[in-house]
Design a protein around this motif. Structure first.
Motif, PDB file in Angstrom:
ATOM      1  N   TRP A 115      36.962  12.579   6.768  1.00  0.00           N
ATOM      2  CA  TRP A 115      38.206  11.775   6.631  1.00  0.00           C
ATOM      3  C   TRP A 115      38.192  10.583   6.225  1.00  0.00           C
ATOM      4  CZ3 TRP A 115      39.310  13.671  12.119  1.00  0.00           C
ATOM      5  CH2 TRP A 115      40.033  15.044  12.371  1.00  0.00           C
ATOM      6  N   VAL A 116      37.244   9.758   6.438  1.00  0.00           N
ATOM      7  CA  VAL A 116      37.033   8.353   6.441  1.00  0.00           C
ATOM      8  C   VAL A 116      35.913   7.597   5.343  1.00  0.00           C
ATOM      9  CG1 VAL A 116      37.028   6.008   7.601  1.00  0.00           C
ATOM     10  CG2 VAL A 116      37.986   8.006   8.778  1.00  0.00           C
ATOM     11  N   VAL A 117      34.754   7.950   5.887  1.00  0.00           N
ATOM     12  CA  VAL A 117      33.577   7.710   5.074  1.00  0.00           C
ATOM     13  C   VAL A 117      33.632   8.022   3.615  1.00  0.00           C
ATOM     14  CG1 VAL A 117      31.044   7.252   5.025  1.00  0.00           C
ATOM     15  CG2 VAL A 117      32.156   7.387   7.123  1.00  0.00           C
ATOM     16  N   LEU A 118      33.419   9.297   3.510  1.00  0.00           N
ATOM     17  CA  LEU A 118      33.372   9.893   2.006  1.00  0.00           C
ATOM     18  C   LEU A 118      34.474   9.390   1.421  1.00  0.00           C
ATOM     19  CD1 LEU A 118      32.027  13.556   2.735  1.00  0.00           C
ATOM     20  CD2 LEU A 118      30.840  11.466   1.867  1.00  0.00           C
ATOM     21  N   PRO A 119      35.902   9.441   1.677  1.00  0.00           N
ATOM     22  CA  PRO A 119      36.964   8.927   0.928  1.00  0.00           C
ATOM     23  C   PRO A 119      36.581   7.477   0.224  1.00  0.00           C
ATOM     24  CG  PRO A 119      37.978  10.069   2.665  1.00  0.00           C
ATOM     25  CD  PRO A 119      36.519   9.869   2.769  1.00  0.00           C
ATOM     26  N   VAL A 120      36.143   6.502   1.244  1.00  0.00           N
ATOM     27  CA  VAL A 120      35.792   5.197   0.898  1.00  0.00           C
ATOM     28  C   VAL A 120      34.717   5.007  -0.079  1.00  0.00           C
ATOM     29  CG1 VAL A 120      34.726   3.187   1.705  1.00  0.00           C
ATOM     30  CG2 VAL A 120      36.564   4.200   3.326  1.00  0.00           C
ATOM     31  N   ARG A 155      33.983   7.344  -2.293  1.00  0.00           N
ATOM     32  CA  ARG A 155      34.575   8.096  -3.532  1.00  0.00           C
ATOM     33  C   ARG A 155      35.666   7.154  -3.999  1.00  0.00           C
ATOM     34  NH1 ARG A 155      34.068  14.106  -1.098  1.00  0.00           N
ATOM     35  NH2 ARG A 155      31.829  14.366  -1.592  1.00  0.00           N
ATOM     36  N   GLY A 156      36.243   6.348  -3.296  1.00  0.00           N
ATOM     37  CA  GLY A 156      37.450   5.549  -3.824  1.00  0.00           C
ATOM     38  C   GLY A 156      38.871   6.371  -3.706  1.00  0.00           C
ATOM     39  N   GLN A 157      38.786   7.459  -2.753  1.00  0.00           N
ATOM     40  CA  GLN A 157      39.889   8.218  -2.572  1.00  0.00           C
ATOM     41  C   GLN A 157      40.763   7.486  -1.284  1.00  0.00           C
ATOM     42  OE1 GLN A 157      37.791  11.732  -1.871  1.00  0.00           O
ATOM     43  NE2 GLN A 157      37.471  12.082  -4.193  1.00  0.00           N
ATOM     44  N   ALA A 158      41.912   8.337  -1.106  1.00  0.00           N
ATOM     45  CA  ALA A 158      42.650   7.941  -0.009  1.00  0.00           C
ATOM     46  C   ALA A 158      42.310   8.603   1.275  1.00  0.00           C
ATOM     47  CB  ALA A 158      44.124   8.821  -0.342  1.00  0.00           C
ATOM     48  N   LEU A 159      42.260   7.670   2.086  1.00  0.00           N
ATOM     49  CA  LEU A 159      41.645   8.058   3.687  1.00  0.00           C
ATOM     50  C   LEU A 159      42.465   9.332   4.145  1.00  0.00           C
ATOM     51  CD1 LEU A 159      41.338   4.537   5.341  1.00  0.00           C
ATOM     52  CD2 LEU A 159      39.678   6.107   4.112  1.00  0.00           C
ATOM     53  N   PHE A 160      41.573  10.166   4.886  1.00  0.00           N
ATOM     54  CA  PHE A 160      42.299  11.365   5.599  1.00  0.00           C
ATOM     55  C   PHE A 160      42.636  12.441   4.595  1.00  0.00           C
ATOM     56  CE2 PHE A 160      42.597   7.852   8.783  1.00  0.00           C
ATOM     57  CZ  PHE A 160      42.036   8.488   9.676  1.00  0.00           C
ATOM     58  N   GLY A 161      42.758  12.395   3.235  1.00  0.00           N
ATOM     59  CA  GLY A 161      43.018  13.387   2.407  1.00  0.00           C
ATOM     60  C   GLY A 161      44.309  14.013   2.472  1.00  0.00           C
ATOM     61  N   SER A 217      48.052  15.052   5.181  1.00  0.00           N
ATOM     62  CA  SER A 217      48.058  15.696   6.467  1.00  0.00           C
ATOM     63  C   SER A 217      47.611  17.135   6.575  1.00  0.00           C
ATOM     64  CB  SER A 217      49.616  15.533   6.639  1.00  0.00           C
ATOM     65  OG  SER A 217      50.427  16.531   5.896  1.00  0.00           O
ATOM     66  N   GLY A 218      47.681  17.950   5.340  1.00  0.00           N
ATOM     67  CA  GLY A 218      47.317  19.106   5.357  1.00  0.00           C
ATOM     68  C   GLY A 218      45.729  19.386   5.596  1.00  0.00           C
ATOM     69  N   ARG A 219      45.048  18.272   4.908  1.00  0.00           N
ATOM     70  CA  ARG A 219      43.778  18.304   4.817  1.00  0.00           C
ATOM     71  C   ARG A 219      43.066  17.846   5.963  1.00  0.00           C
ATOM     72  NH1 ARG A 219      39.952  20.864   2.694  1.00  0.00           N
ATOM     73  NH2 ARG A 219      38.152  19.517   2.436  1.00  0.00           N
ATOM     74  N   ILE A 220      43.779  17.074   6.798  1.00  0.00           N
ATOM     75  CA  ILE A 220      43.435  16.769   8.263  1.00  0.00           C
ATOM     76  C   ILE A 220      43.103  17.970   9.116  1.00  0.00           C
ATOM     77  CG2 ILE A 220      43.742  15.381  10.242  1.00  0.00           C
ATOM     78  CD1 ILE A 220      45.465  13.389   8.487  1.00  0.00           C
ATOM     79  N   ALA A 221      43.976  18.960   9.097  1.00  0.00           N
ATOM     80  CA  ALA A 221      43.936  20.079   9.972  1.00  0.00           C
ATOM     81  C   ALA A 221      42.755  20.933   9.626  1.00  0.00           C
ATOM     82  CB  ALA A 221      45.233  20.874   9.980  1.00  0.00           C
ATOM     83  N   VAL A 222      42.843  21.203   8.246  1.00  0.00           N
ATOM     84  CA  VAL A 222      41.767  21.872   7.762  1.00  0.00           C
ATOM     85  C   VAL A 222      40.317  21.559   8.208  1.00  0.00           C
ATOM     86  CG1 VAL A 222      40.812  22.933   5.528  1.00  0.00           C
ATOM     87  CG2 VAL A 222      43.138  23.099   5.773  1.00  0.00           C
ATOM     88  N   THR A 223      40.010  20.377   7.916  1.00  0.00           N
ATOM     89  CA  THR A 223      38.862  19.513   8.190  1.00  0.00           C
ATOM     90  C   THR A 223      38.467  19.331   9.500  1.00  0.00           C
ATOM     91  OG1 THR A 223      39.083  18.034   6.138  1.00  0.00           O
ATOM     92  CG2 THR A 223      37.576  17.041   7.811  1.00  0.00           C
ATOM     93  N   ALA A 224      39.559  19.385  10.313  1.00  0.00           N
ATOM     94  CA  ALA A 224      39.249  19.308  11.843  1.00  0.00           C
ATOM     95  C   ALA A 224      38.744  20.903  12.241  1.00  0.00           C
ATOM     96  CB  ALA A 224      40.479  18.877  12.600  1.00  0.00           C
ATOM     97  N   VAL A 225      39.490  21.746  11.756  1.00  0.00           N
ATOM     98  CA  VAL A 225      39.042  23.136  12.189  1.00  0.00           C
ATOM     99  C   VAL A 225      37.542  23.440  11.704  1.00  0.00           C
ATOM    100  CG1 VAL A 225      39.502  25.744  11.571  1.00  0.00           C
ATOM    101  CG2 VAL A 225      41.255  23.909  12.350  1.00  0.00           C
TER     102      VAL A 225
END
Length: 194
Positions: free
Chosen positions: A146-151, A153-159, A161-169
């Motif tokens: 959610w946090v380290v890889l986006p930073v 890669r220069g992407q938005a944090l957390f990817g 709302s839908g991506r947050i749940a998928v990554t958490a699961v």
């Protein structure tokens, strides 16, 4: 068991958890239409040409080493049948709520009931350490995604709302997998705790 074999066991448990739990969860999310994640991908994941699944297993193994270090120092014990029932009901209700937002029909109920029963059963079989695995997966690998890889890669944090749940699961199931695999190993070796 001495430290080096225990860390090696953690590495193997992490790599196997990627192959068994992480990839199965990704496949299930793909089938439910909640994500489009490559499963067991052989596409090169780095400039070195390492296949994506091998790269994931390597990182899973490194997370497994950290998991063992923290697991051995935690206070989770191999018990908790009442906790299993309560947490299973809570997890099922939480997943039902999340999937009802995605589906809005009976599939949400089925997913929630199945997930809750799975978590409750695993806690009953392998102890409260499964909760440690779930928390580790969300607080470790998922948080990094959610946090380290986006930073980096220069992407938005957390990817989103839908991506947050998928990554958490996926993270939770990866951590759960390590707890289950280490508990199984301890039982087969005749020890108590994973």
């Amino acid at each position: 068991m001495s430290a080096l074999p225990r860390l090696a066991l953690g590495f193997v448990a992490g790599a196997l958890s990627i192959l068994i739990f992480d990839q199965a969860t990704s496949f299930a999310l793909n089938q439910l239409g909640l994500a489009q994640i490559p499963v067991y991908s052989l596409r090169p994941a780095s400039p070195l040409g390492i296949p994506q699944i091998a790269n994931q297993c390597l990182w899973g193994g490194l997370w497994g080493i950290l998991f063992v270090i923290l697991w051995d120092r935690s206070s989770f014990q191999a018990s908790g049948h009442a906790l299993a029932i309560v947490f299973g009901i809570f997890a099922g209700a939480l997943v039902w709520g999340a999937t009802s937002l995605a589906f809005g029909d009976f599939r949400a109920i089925a997913v929630g009931v199945l997930f809750g029963a799975l978590i409750a059963g695993l806690i009953a079989l392998f102890g409260a350490g499964v909760l440690f695995g779930l928390l580790f997966g969300v607080m470790g690998p998922a948080m990094v995604n959610w946090v380290v890889l986006p930073v980096v890669r220069g992407q938005a944090l957390f990817g989103g709302s839908g991506r947050i749940a998928v990554t958490a699961v996926i993270g939770a199931m990866f951590g759960l997998g390590m707890a289950v695999l280490l508990s199984l190993t301890a039982r087969l070796a005749g020890g108590g705790r994973g």
